[in-house]
Design a protein around this motif. Structure first.
Motif, mmCIF file in Angstrom:
data_model
loop_
_atom_site.group_PDB
_atom_site.id
_atom_site.type_symbol
_atom_site.label_atom_id
_atom_site.label_comp_id
_atom_site.label_asym_id
_atom_site.label_seq_id
_atom_site.Cartn_x
_atom_site.Cartn_y
_atom_site.Cartn_z
ATOM 1 N N HIS A 161 0.636 -1.262 0.144
ATOM 2 C CA HIS A 161 -0.005 0.011 -0.124
ATOM 3 C C HIS A 161 0.826 1.422 -0.386
ATOM 4 C CE1 HIS A 161 -3.994 -2.163 0.666
ATOM 5 N NE2 HIS A 161 -2.678 -3.011 2.183
ATOM 6 N N LYS A 162 0.428 2.464 -0.308
ATOM 7 C CA LYS A 162 0.642 3.770 -0.322
ATOM 8 C C LYS A 162 1.229 4.316 1.075
ATOM 9 C CE LYS A 162 0.518 8.202 -2.018
ATOM 10 N NZ LYS A 162 -0.602 9.669 -3.181
ATOM 11 N N ASP A 163 1.240 3.673 1.918
ATOM 12 C CA ASP A 163 1.905 4.317 3.281
ATOM 13 C C ASP A 163 2.782 3.060 3.114
ATOM 14 O OD1 ASP A 163 0.178 1.491 3.563
ATOM 15 O OD2 ASP A 163 -1.085 2.807 5.432
ATOM 16 N N GLU A 164 2.728 2.300 3.299
ATOM 17 C CA GLU A 164 4.318 1.074 3.780
ATOM 18 C C GLU A 164 5.042 1.727 3.148
ATOM 19 O OE1 GLU A 164 2.152 -3.330 4.537
ATOM 20 O OE2 GLU A 164 1.815 -2.360 2.270
ATOM 21 N N VAL A 165 5.001 1.978 1.373
ATOM 22 C CA VAL A 165 5.954 2.196 0.595
ATOM 23 C C VAL A 165 6.492 3.823 0.939
ATOM 24 C CG1 VAL A 165 6.581 3.180 -1.542
ATOM 25 C CG2 VAL A 165 5.096 1.566 -1.650
ATOM 26 N N GLU A 166 6.171 4.608 1.311
ATOM 27 C CA GLU A 166 5.857 5.793 2.362
ATOM 28 C C GLU A 166 6.794 5.320 3.876
ATOM 29 O OE1 GLU A 166 6.566 9.558 3.289
ATOM 30 O OE2 GLU A 166 5.999 8.803 1.479
ATOM 31 N N HIS A 167 6.475 4.214 4.180
ATOM 32 C CA HIS A 167 7.200 4.262 5.551
ATOM 33 C C HIS A 167 8.556 3.428 5.238
ATOM 34 C CE1 HIS A 167 8.277 2.537 9.628
ATOM 35 N NE2 HIS A 167 8.546 1.238 9.134
ATOM 36 N N ILE A 168 9.015 2.354 4.182
ATOM 37 C CA ILE A 168 10.039 2.054 3.641
ATOM 38 C C ILE A 168 11.377 3.506 2.687
ATOM 39 C CG2 ILE A 168 10.690 0.580 1.454
ATOM 40 C CD1 ILE A 168 8.997 -1.037 1.942
ATOM 41 N N TYR A 169 10.508 4.367 2.389
ATOM 42 C CA TYR A 169 11.567 5.532 2.079
ATOM 43 C C TYR A 169 11.530 5.577 2.914
ATOM 44 C CZ TYR A 169 11.529 9.686 -0.734
ATOM 45 O OH TYR A 169 12.066 10.886 -1.493
ATOM 46 N N GLN A 170 11.007 6.804 4.006
ATOM 47 C CA GLN A 170 11.645 6.969 5.536
ATOM 48 C C GLN A 170 12.161 6.502 6.321
ATOM 49 O OE1 GLN A 170 10.991 10.086 5.536
ATOM 50 N NE2 GLN A 170 9.592 10.353 4.133
ATOM 51 N N SER A 171 12.696 5.249 5.702
ATOM 52 C CA SER A 171 13.533 4.128 6.889
ATOM 53 C C SER A 171 14.699 4.132 5.899
ATOM 54 C CB SER A 171 12.515 3.655 6.483
ATOM 55 O OG SER A 171 11.206 3.216 7.756
ATOM 56 N N THR A 172 14.719 4.559 4.795
ATOM 57 C CA THR A 172 15.862 4.503 4.141
ATOM 58 C C THR A 172 17.324 5.860 4.763
ATOM 59 O OG1 THR A 172 15.097 6.603 2.731
ATOM 60 C CG2 THR A 172 15.361 4.221 2.282
ATOM 61 N N THR A 173 18.419 5.149 4.778
ATOM 62 C CA THR A 173 19.690 6.365 5.364
ATOM 63 C C THR A 173 20.099 7.247 3.844
ATOM 64 O OG1 THR A 173 20.390 3.918 4.613
ATOM 65 C CG2 THR A 173 19.731 4.485 7.463
ATOM 66 N N ASN A 174 20.242 6.712 3.177
ATOM 67 C CA ASN A 174 20.408 7.390 1.493
ATOM 68 C C ASN A 174 19.215 7.958 0.480
ATOM 69 O OD1 ASN A 174 20.809 5.595 -0.504
ATOM 70 N ND2 ASN A 174 22.284 4.386 1.109
ATOM 71 N N ILE A 175 20.069 8.709 -0.055
ATOM 72 C CA ILE A 175 18.924 9.211 -1.122
ATOM 73 C C ILE A 175 19.416 8.799 -2.444
ATOM 74 C CG2 ILE A 175 21.032 10.437 -2.280
ATOM 75 C CD1 ILE A 175 19.132 13.085 -3.098
ATOM 76 N N ARG A 176 20.509 7.410 -2.415
ATOM 77 C CA ARG A 176 20.332 6.951 -3.697
ATOM 78 C C ARG A 176 18.788 5.955 -3.342
ATOM 79 N NH1 ARG A 176 24.779 2.002 -2.761
ATOM 80 N NH2 ARG A 176 22.705 1.461 -1.283
ATOM 81 N N ASP A 177 19.102 5.189 -2.282
ATOM 82 C CA ASP A 177 17.785 4.358 -1.994
ATOM 83 C C ASP A 177 16.470 5.056 -2.464
ATOM 84 O OD1 ASP A 177 20.256 2.862 -1.362
ATOM 85 O OD2 ASP A 177 19.778 2.382 0.491
ATOM 86 N N ARG A 178 16.372 6.738 -1.656
ATOM 87 C CA ARG A 178 15.304 6.885 -1.400
ATOM 88 C C ARG A 178 14.741 7.049 -3.708
ATOM 89 N NH1 ARG A 178 17.239 9.576 3.008
ATOM 90 N NH2 ARG A 178 17.814 11.690 1.676
ATOM 91 N N LEU A 179 15.967 7.196 -3.904
ATOM 92 C CA LEU A 179 15.890 8.294 -5.675
ATOM 93 C C LEU A 179 15.109 6.644 -6.026
ATOM 94 C CD1 LEU A 179 15.988 9.377 -7.763
ATOM 95 C CD2 LEU A 179 17.701 9.034 -8.391
ATOM 96 N N LEU A 180 16.057 4.887 -5.738
ATOM 97 C CA LEU A 180 15.122 4.167 -5.881
ATOM 98 C C LEU A 180 14.124 3.146 -5.633
ATOM 99 C CD1 LEU A 180 16.368 1.176 -7.899
ATOM 100 C CD2 LEU A 180 17.139 0.377 -5.747
ATOM 101 N N ILE A 181 13.791 3.891 -4.428
ATOM 102 C CA ILE A 181 12.223 3.236 -4.225
ATOM 103 C C ILE A 181 11.112 4.148 -5.125
ATOM 104 C CG2 ILE A 181 10.909 3.321 -2.153
ATOM 105 C CD1 ILE A 181 13.549 2.704 -0.154
ATOM 106 N N GLN A 182 11.272 5.672 -4.853
ATOM 107 C CA GLN A 182 10.560 6.326 -5.733
ATOM 108 C C GLN A 182 10.579 6.031 -6.983
ATOM 109 O OE1 GLN A 182 10.376 10.765 -4.345
ATOM 110 N NE2 GLN A 182 9.318 11.006 -6.439
ATOM 111 N N LEU A 183 11.679 5.563 -7.990
ATOM 112 C CA LEU A 183 11.537 5.200 -8.423
ATOM 113 C C LEU A 183 10.458 4.289 -8.880
ATOM 114 C CD1 LEU A 183 12.392 5.712 -11.792
ATOM 115 C CD2 LEU A 183 14.830 4.094 -11.625
ATOM 116 N N LEU A 184 10.816 2.954 -8.795
ATOM 117 C CA LEU A 184 9.629 2.081 -8.520
ATOM 118 C C LEU A 184 8.417 2.272 -8.526
ATOM 119 C CD1 LEU A 184 12.626 -0.793 -6.918
ATOM 120 C CD2 LEU A 184 12.361 -0.975 -9.318
#
Length: 275
Positions: A161-184
């Motif tokens: 769900h969108k809120d689960e993706v948001e939780h994963i996004y906020q749990s990342t520790t660097n901008i590369r992983d945030r970019l990858l998650i949002q892209l996917l």
């Protein structure tokens, strides 16, 4: 490469893999096949049989061996325990083994046509709720079925769900992983497709819309590959802003000599991420 217990390459498997490589199979496919055949030849060692001496009963016992949580034909659980592998995993391994024997038979490496013994033709019976677009063409025609194939339980596709993706996004520790998650999440790309992107594939276009240009470059050095064809995807301003920040804060500082967007941030940082 598959090695036996003495560290010697298993010749029939090496020949089969060379054939698969020449026909364009990806490295990930070869790895999957190698793991499957590793299980099979481990079973043959325990069985003390050569691969040329195998019959249908031996392959049927192999199915039980794969499901056995102790991965041994000499151990039988006294109580019902969870199988080591799912029906889907077992079917994949059996398919790989069957294809190996089919290759060996067609190349006259063995005399026994194992595929002919394992495949039988079946006719659909009864009322079928779902009918494909070409159902009228195939109606009444038999289909091939491997007699060792296990019935796979129906499972609903899992989605976040969108809120689960948001939780994963906020749990990342660097901008590369945030970019990858949002892209996917935003594009629906496969992980291999995302990791195959080059920097020039991101197109800034305020007039016609920002987009990502997916280019078929074959299998790349990191094993990534475009599987669904070259195309363009329109993406949001937010994703492009995040990509721009990633270039400025990470890529420029690393001073790397690569076109890959997603690279390792530690160790050999010039290497692209591997799917």
């Amino acid at each position: 490469m598959l090695l036996d217990e003495e560290g010697v390459p298993v010749v029939p498997v090496i020949k089969y893999f060379k054939y698969l490589d020449l026909t364009g199979k990806s490295n990930n496919t070869l790895k999957t096949y190698c793991y499957a055949l590793k299980q099979y030849f481990t079973y043959l060692v325990e069985l003390q049989k050569d691969y040329k001496e195998i019959g249908v009963k031996d392959l049927a016992d192999f199915v039980g061996w794969l499901r056995n949580p102790f991965e041994s034909g000499r151990v039988t659980p006294l109580r019902q325990v969870e199988a080591k592998r799912t029906e889907k995993s077992v079917n994949l391994i059996i398919t790989v083994v069957t294809n190996l024997y089919d290759y060996l038979y067609r190349n006259q490496e063995i005399q026994n046509d194992m595929t002919d013994k394992l495949i039988r033709q079946v006719f659909r019976r009864g009322h079928v709720q779902y009918k494909g677009f070409l159902h009228h063409v195939d109606e009444g025609k038999p289909t091939n079925k491997n007699i060792l194939k296990m019935k796979e339980p129906k499972r609903k596709p899992k989605a976040l769900h969108k809120d689960e993706v948001e939780h994963i996004y906020q749990s990342t520790t660097n901008i590369r992983d945030r970019l990858l998650i949002q892209l996917l999440f935003e594009s629906g790309l496969r992980i291999g497709e995302a990791l195959s992107l080059f920097m020039e594939d991101f197109v800034f276009d305020h007039k016609n819309g920002h987009r990502i240009r997916l280019t078929d470059r074959g299998e790349l050095e990191n094993g990534a590959k475009l599987k669904t064809g070259a195309r363009e995807l329109h993406v949001s301003q937010g994703l492009m802003d995040l990509y721009d920040d990633y270039l400025y804060n990470v890529i420029d500082d690393l001073e790397i000599d690569t076109n890959f967007v997603f690279v390792k941030l530690r160790g050999k940082v010039s290497l692209a991420l591997i799917p």
